[in-house]
Design a protein around this motif. Structure first.
Motif: not given
Length: 158
Positions: A141-158
């Motif tokens: 979790x990191x602070x971005x523009x005063x709001x807690x964020x986190x990076x998330x990834x979705x792998x695409x299925x093919x």
């Protein structure tokens, strides 16, 4: 009206920046400022020079913008494709528009054919929502523009 019927009343379109009308661009900017700056009490530079490179998913009901997201192909703002500015107008929340918006966003990027994964900079309180669509946390979790964020990834299925 049940959620299914409400969502059927929505008109969903994706447009490049150049395809947006002046009125649509105004509606988008107004909604983003209304929610991200005013409602969330987060003063930041909303216009970030990335709109011109994005595809814009608009969800309208009776001609009024109710839901919106900004979509990027891989290599534009990140190595992955990405979804940003995911937003539902306050008066339209609780009707399932957020789920439909995210589904359409993912579907659009999947259909581009070349994308392997989608990155989202999620507000932390929405982590479970994004996990329900197959996004996994990939950062602390990191602070971005005063709001807690986190990076998330979705792998695409093919």
């Amino acid at each position: 009206m049940n959620r299914r019927k409400e969502n059927e009343c929505m008109n969903w379109t994706v447009k490049s920046f150049k395809q947006l009308s002046t009125e649509e661009l105004y509606e988008i900017i107004r909604l983003r400022i209304e929610v991200f700056v005013v409602e969330q009490q987060c003063p930041y530079q909303e216009l970030d020079e990335k709109d011109q490179q994005a595809f814009h998913l608009l969800g309208k009901e009776n001609g009024e913008l109710k839901a919106y997201s900004r979509l990027f192909e891989s290599g534009v703002v990140a190595e992955d494709a990405s979804i940003g500015r995911v937003i539902v107008k306050e008066s339209a929340r609780g009707k399932g528009y957020g789920q439909v918006l995210l589904s359409h966003s993912i579907e659009y990027l999947e259909k581009r054919g070349e994308e392997k994964s989608i990155l989202i900079h999620a507000q932390q309180y929405l982590e479970r929502f994004y996990q329900s669509f197959g996004f996994d946390p990939i950062s602390e979790v990191y602070l971005l523009d005063g709001i807690d964020h986190l990076d998330m990834r979705r792998r695409l299925t093919r």
